[in-house]
Each structure stands twice: as structure tokens, then as C-alpha cells.
Design a protein around this motif. Structure first.
Motif, PDB file in Angstrom:
ATOM      1  N   TYR A  46      38.716-105.511 -32.972  1.00 35.00           N
ATOM      2  CA  TYR A  46      37.560-104.614 -32.995  1.00 35.00           C
ATOM      3  C   TYR A  46      36.736-104.646 -31.710  1.00 35.00           C
ATOM      4  O   TYR A  46      35.583-104.222 -31.705  1.00 35.00           O
ATOM      5  CB  TYR A  46      36.658-104.957 -34.194  1.00 35.00           C
ATOM      6  CG  TYR A  46      37.311-104.565 -35.511  1.00 35.00           C
ATOM      7  CD1 TYR A  46      37.282-103.245 -35.951  1.00 35.00           C
ATOM      8  CD2 TYR A  46      37.979-105.510 -36.279  1.00 35.00           C
ATOM      9  CE1 TYR A  46      37.907-102.880 -37.133  1.00 35.00           C
ATOM     10  CE2 TYR A  46      38.604-105.148 -37.463  1.00 35.00           C
ATOM     11  CZ  TYR A  46      38.560-103.829 -37.883  1.00 35.00           C
ATOM     12  OH  TYR A  46      39.174-103.463 -39.056  1.00 35.00           O
ATOM     13  N   ASN A  48      36.692-102.842 -29.168  1.00 37.08           N
ATOM     14  CA  ASN A  48      36.251-101.533 -28.680  1.00 37.08           C
ATOM     15  C   ASN A  48      35.359-100.804 -29.684  1.00 37.08           C
ATOM     16  O   ASN A  48      35.015 -99.650 -29.480  1.00 37.08           O
ATOM     17  CB  ASN A  48      37.462-100.674 -28.313  1.00 37.08           C
ATOM     18  CG  ASN A  48      38.228-101.289 -27.156  1.00 37.08           C
ATOM     19  OD1 ASN A  48      37.640-101.841 -26.233  1.00 37.08           O
ATOM     20  ND2 ASN A  48      39.546-101.212 -27.219  1.00 37.08           N
ATOM     21  N   SER A  49      34.984-101.478 -30.746  1.00 43.41           N
ATOM     22  CA  SER A  49      34.112-100.879 -31.761  1.00 43.41           C
ATOM     23  C   SER A  49      32.654-101.030 -31.356  1.00 43.41           C
ATOM     24  O   SER A  49      32.299-101.937 -30.600  1.00 43.41           O
ATOM     25  CB  SER A  49      34.327-101.578 -33.105  1.00 43.41           C
ATOM     26  OG  SER A  49      35.659-101.430 -33.525  1.00 43.41           O
ATOM     27  N   LYS A  50      31.816-100.149 -31.894  1.00 42.38           N
ATOM     28  CA  LYS A  50      30.369-100.269 -31.679  1.00 42.38           C
ATOM     29  C   LYS A  50      29.834-101.219 -32.751  1.00 42.38           C
ATOM     30  O   LYS A  50      29.835-100.895 -33.934  1.00 42.38           O
ATOM     31  CB  LYS A  50      29.700 -98.900 -31.765  1.00 42.38           C
ATOM     32  CG  LYS A  50      28.249 -98.938 -31.340  1.00 42.38           C
ATOM     33  CD  LYS A  50      27.730 -97.547 -31.017  1.00 42.38           C
ATOM     34  CE  LYS A  50      26.327 -97.653 -30.478  1.00 42.38           C
ATOM     35  NZ  LYS A  50      25.292 -97.528 -31.465  1.00 42.38           N
ATOM     36  N   ILE A  51      29.408-102.403 -32.303  1.00 42.38           N
ATOM     37  CA  ILE A  51      29.004-103.464 -33.223  1.00 42.38           C
ATOM     38  C   ILE A  51      27.557-103.858 -32.944  1.00 42.38           C
ATOM     39  O   ILE A  51      27.133-103.924 -31.791  1.00 42.38           O
ATOM     40  CB  ILE A  51      29.914-104.703 -33.060  1.00 42.38           C
ATOM     41  CG1 ILE A  51      31.365-104.318 -33.386  1.00 42.38           C
ATOM     42  CG2 ILE A  51      29.458-105.841 -33.959  1.00 42.38           C
ATOM     43  CD1 ILE A  51      32.370-105.428 -33.142  1.00 42.38           C
ATOM     44  N   ASP A  52      26.825-104.094 -34.006  1.00 38.46           N
ATOM     45  CA  ASP A  52      25.462-104.612 -33.914  1.00 38.46           C
ATOM     46  C   ASP A  52      25.321-105.626 -35.040  1.00 38.46           C
ATOM     47  O   ASP A  52      26.232-105.782 -35.850  1.00 38.46           O
ATOM     48  CB  ASP A  52      24.436-103.471 -34.059  1.00 38.46           C
ATOM     49  CG  ASP A  52      23.131-103.742 -33.325  1.00 38.46           C
ATOM     50  OD1 ASP A  52      22.814-104.932 -33.083  1.00 38.46           O
ATOM     51  OD2 ASP A  52      22.427-102.773 -33.002  1.00 38.46           O
ATOM     52  N   ASP A 106      24.268 -95.700 -35.585  1.00 38.69           N
ATOM     53  CA  ASP A 106      25.635 -95.254 -35.287  1.00 38.69           C
ATOM     54  C   ASP A 106      26.593 -96.380 -34.926  1.00 38.69           C
ATOM     55  O   ASP A 106      27.290 -96.316 -33.914  1.00 38.69           O
ATOM     56  CB  ASP A 106      25.619 -94.213 -34.152  1.00 38.69           C
ATOM     57  CG  ASP A 106      24.728 -93.030 -34.469  1.00 38.69           C
ATOM     58  OD1 ASP A 106      24.742 -92.586 -35.631  1.00 38.69           O
ATOM     59  OD2 ASP A 106      24.010 -92.573 -33.567  1.00 38.69           O
ATOM     60  N   ASN A 107      26.627 -97.406 -35.738  1.00 41.58           N
ATOM     61  CA  ASN A 107      27.534 -98.518 -35.485  1.00 41.58           C
ATOM     62  C   ASN A 107      28.797 -98.380 -36.321  1.00 41.58           C
ATOM     63  O   ASN A 107      28.771 -97.819 -37.406  1.00 41.58           O
ATOM     64  CB  ASN A 107      26.850 -99.845 -35.835  1.00 41.58           C
ATOM     65  CG  ASN A 107      25.673-100.095 -34.926  1.00 41.58           C
ATOM     66  OD1 ASN A 107      25.845-100.348 -33.747  1.00 41.58           O
ATOM     67  ND2 ASN A 107      24.468 -99.990 -35.459  1.00 41.58           N
ATOM     68  N   ASP A 108      29.880 -98.924 -35.794  1.00 46.39           N
ATOM     69  CA  ASP A 108      31.112 -99.004 -36.582  1.00 46.39           C
ATOM     70  C   ASP A 108      31.028-100.169 -37.558  1.00 46.39           C
ATOM     71  O   ASP A 108      31.503-100.081 -38.683  1.00 46.39           O
ATOM     72  CB  ASP A 108      32.321 -99.211 -35.654  1.00 46.39           C
ATOM     73  CG  ASP A 108      32.499 -98.057 -34.677  1.00 46.39           C
ATOM     74  OD1 ASP A 108      32.322 -96.891 -35.088  1.00 46.39           O
ATOM     75  OD2 ASP A 108      32.795 -98.329 -33.498  1.00 46.39           O
ATOM     76  N   ASN A 136      26.984 -98.814 -44.208  1.00 43.35           N
ATOM     77  CA  ASN A 136      27.549 -99.477 -43.043  1.00 43.35           C
ATOM     78  C   ASN A 136      28.738-100.325 -43.460  1.00 43.35           C
ATOM     79  O   ASN A 136      28.809-100.796 -44.590  1.00 43.35           O
ATOM     80  CB  ASN A 136      26.514-100.425 -42.403  1.00 43.35           C
ATOM     81  CG  ASN A 136      25.280 -99.693 -41.941  1.00 43.35           C
ATOM     82  OD1 ASN A 136      25.243 -99.142 -40.853  1.00 43.35           O
ATOM     83  ND2 ASN A 136      24.246 -99.673 -42.779  1.00 43.35           N
TER      84      ASN A 136
END
Length: 169
Positions: A46, A48-52, A106-108, A136
Motif C-alpha cells: 500500500y 502508493n496509497s493515500k494514508i493518514d 480523501d484517504n484510501d 473509511n
């Protein structure tokens, strides 16, 4: 406890229960390797995922400290400290956690390392945390005993619990 299992084996075992949409909840005893596994899993599958997310870490200096920080950032906030006994700073924990949560966009994936005793007596925070599961995808490390998320699993859908202790039996 036996030696740490092969990390690649654990990452692949976790991948087997990952359907690309489900919440992944990793649990296990203290110092069994939950954070190490999660970080290796994210790095492999993961990155390349948008993670927070919200992270906590035990830091040992001249004292024991628990620090709170946002996933992928360096700024840290002390939320607990032990001299003779552990003191928690709920005001700091809640203020910073709510700030982080309010700015999640807008997180993955949202990552929580770790959800445990700290949240148990903070009922409103627990409700907010559980509500994040609705919109989410969550990867979370869970302390086993008395955990508010584990106690509310009946309200969640599409999740898997990956118990690291089972790999050490």
C-alpha cells in the motif's frame, strides 16, 4: 515467547485475509510485532496509497512517555508520562486527535496504531472512532483486553482480526 516469526511470512499471511476493501485489525500481546507487521504490510502492498491516521508510541528516555503523532509526520505530542505512576493527558490527546480526525480527507486508508486502554474511558472519542469505520477503510492495531473497538465489533461490517499471538502458539 518464541523468536519473532519470519516477517515476510507474516506479511503474506496478512495479505491472504486482505480483500482490498475490508478493515484490517491486528491484535496480539505487547511487543509481539504488531507495528512492525503493519509497517511492512503497508510498505509492500500500500505504499502508493493515500494514508493518514493517528499513531501512538512508547518512548523511553529518563521517563516512560507516550507520544501521539499524525501518520507520516514528525511533530509529536506527549499524552502520557510516568514518574512514579503513569499520568495521561486526556486534554492533549483529545484536542490533537480531534484536530487530526477533522482534517482527514480523501484517504484510501486510515491507520490507528494503537487503539487500547487510552480510549476506554473516553466515551465520545470511542463513538467518533467507531464512526470513522463507516466511511473509511481502517488498518488498526488493537490492544486485546478491555478494548472499546473489540467491544463494538458487532456494529462493524467487513473486517478481519489478525491475531499475531496465534502464530506463536
Amino acid at each position: 515467547m518464541t523468536n519473532f516469526k519470519d516477517l515476510d511470512f507474516l506479511v503474506e499471511s496478512l495479505r491472504e485475509v486482505d480483500n482490498g476493501r475490508n478493515h484490517i485489525l491486528i491484535t496480539g500481546n505487547i511487543k509481539v510485532g504488531k507495528s512492525t507487521l503493519l509497517n511492512a504490510f503497508i510498505e509492500k502492498y500500500y505504499k502508493n496509497s493515500k494514508i493518514d491516521g493517528i499513531m501512538t508510541e512508547l518512548v523511553i528516555t529518563d521517563k516512560f512517555r507516550i507520544e501521539l503523532f499524525r501518520y507520516g509526520t514528525e511533530e509529536r505530542f506527549v499524552i502520557g508520562e510516568r514518574e512514579k505512576e503513569m499520568k495521561f493527558f486526556d486534554d492533549v490527546f483529545l484536542k490533537k486527535s480531534y484536530e487530526f480526525i477533522e482534517s482527514f480527507k480523501d484517504n484510501d486508508i486510515l491507520v490507528f496504531d494503537e487503539i487500547g486502554n487510552k480510549e476506554l474511558h473516553l466515551k465520545e472519542y470511542c463513538k467518533k472512532l467507531i464512526s470513522l469505520f463507516e466511511n473509511n477503510r481502517i488498518f488498526a492495531l488493537l490492544k486485546k483486553g478491555g478494548n472499546p473497538v473489540i467491544e463494538n465489533l458487532d456494529k462493524l461490517e467487513n473486517f478481519v482480526i489478525f491475531d499475531l499471538d496465534k502464530f506463536y502458539e
